[in-house]
Design a protein around this motif. Structure first.
Motif, PDB file in Angstrom:
ATOM      1  N   UNK A 113       0.871  -1.265   0.109  1.00  0.00           N
ATOM      2  CA  UNK A 113      -0.068   0.023  -0.083  1.00  0.00           C
ATOM      3  C   UNK A 113       1.044   1.167   0.006  1.00  0.00           C
ATOM      4  N   UNK A 114       2.038   1.089  -0.582  1.00  0.00           N
ATOM      5  CA  UNK A 114       2.945   2.443  -0.749  1.00  0.00           C
ATOM      6  C   UNK A 114       3.703   2.283  -2.038  1.00  0.00           C
ATOM      7  N   UNK A 115       4.386   3.413  -2.244  1.00  0.00           N
ATOM      8  CA  UNK A 115       5.066   3.345  -3.793  1.00  0.00           C
ATOM      9  C   UNK A 115       6.090   2.305  -3.531  1.00  0.00           C
ATOM     10  N   UNK A 116       6.599   1.680  -4.758  1.00  0.00           N
ATOM     11  CA  UNK A 116       7.412   0.469  -4.680  1.00  0.00           C
ATOM     12  C   UNK A 116       8.617   0.514  -3.929  1.00  0.00           C
ATOM     13  N   UNK A 117       9.481   1.644  -4.057  1.00  0.00           N
ATOM     14  CA  UNK A 117      10.579   2.158  -3.553  1.00  0.00           C
ATOM     15  C   UNK A 117      10.702   3.282  -2.335  1.00  0.00           C
ATOM     16  N   UNK A 118       9.148   3.560  -1.993  1.00  0.00           N
ATOM     17  CA  UNK A 118       9.077   4.566  -0.867  1.00  0.00           C
ATOM     18  C   UNK A 118       8.808   5.943  -1.418  1.00  0.00           C
ATOM     19  N   UNK A 119       9.453   5.947  -2.835  1.00  0.00           N
ATOM     20  CA  UNK A 119       9.473   7.354  -3.482  1.00  0.00           C
ATOM     21  C   UNK A 119       8.329   7.380  -4.469  1.00  0.00           C
ATOM     22  N   UNK A 120       7.375   8.620  -4.773  1.00  0.00           N
ATOM     23  CA  UNK A 120       6.188   8.741  -5.607  1.00  0.00           C
ATOM     24  C   UNK A 120       7.120   8.534  -7.215  1.00  0.00           C
ATOM     25  N   UNK A 121       6.311   8.191  -8.040  1.00  0.00           N
ATOM     26  CA  UNK A 121       6.898   8.186  -9.438  1.00  0.00           C
ATOM     27  C   UNK A 121       7.340   9.456 -10.016  1.00  0.00           C
ATOM     28  N   UNK A 122       7.906   9.353 -11.135  1.00  0.00           N
ATOM     29  CA  UNK A 122       8.367  10.714 -11.811  1.00  0.00           C
ATOM     30  C   UNK A 122       6.998  11.351 -12.389  1.00  0.00           C
ATOM     31  N   UNK A 123       6.307  10.457 -13.170  1.00  0.00           N
ATOM     32  CA  UNK A 123       4.950  10.937 -13.371  1.00  0.00           C
ATOM     33  C   UNK A 123       3.964  10.733 -12.480  1.00  0.00           C
TER      34      UNK A 123
END
Length: 139
Positions: A113-123
């Motif tokens: 339930x989070x971004x894959x690497x903990x960081x929101x994507x570029x888009x």
């Protein structure tokens, strides 16, 4: 479509080895023309193929409880190779485990339930209330 896929990844800033924000692309952009089983779910013992991934993920996206589905790009090796993904993002109003139940034919790991690497994507991926983010992944 491979050239368009690489162009979109470059437009978003490219791929930086996974340490930071990643590119994300639509299902159509990732799967149109994709015949490379190593592009997603490559470690599945009974790989269903990219066409089946697209079929199942499109059906998930078409559900009324789902706002969108995005493919996170995990690795880009070269301009003649299909980029690799080990996860997708589903924007939905249901629980991660319900989303995973829809994806059973693709054998995903336990949903997140989070971004894959903990960081929101570029888009930017819009998550309108009351929706949530669910990450499906393949080892």
């Amino acid at each position: 479509m491979l050239a368009e896929l690489h162009a979109e990844i470059a437009r978003q800033g490219g791929y930086d080895d996974g340490a930071g924000a990643e590119p994300v692309v639509s299902l159509e952009l990732f799967f149109d023309g994709n015949e490379d089983p190593a592009s997603i779910g490559c470690n599945l013992p009974d790989h269903p193929g990219p066409a089946r991934f697209y079929e199942v993920l499109s059906a998930i996206r078409d559900r009324p409880e789902v706002d969108s589905v995005w493919v996170g790009v995990s690795e880009v090796t070269g301009p003649d190779d299909w980029p690799f993904s080990d996860h997708v993002y589903v924007v939905t109003t249901v629980s991660p485990f319900e989303v995973a139940s829809w994806a059973v034919p693709l054998s995903p790991g336990e949903p997140g339930d989070d971004w894959w690497n903990g960081v929101p994507p570029l888009q930017e991926i819009e998550i309108p209330p009351p929706a949530r983010l669910v990450t499906l992944w393949w080892d």
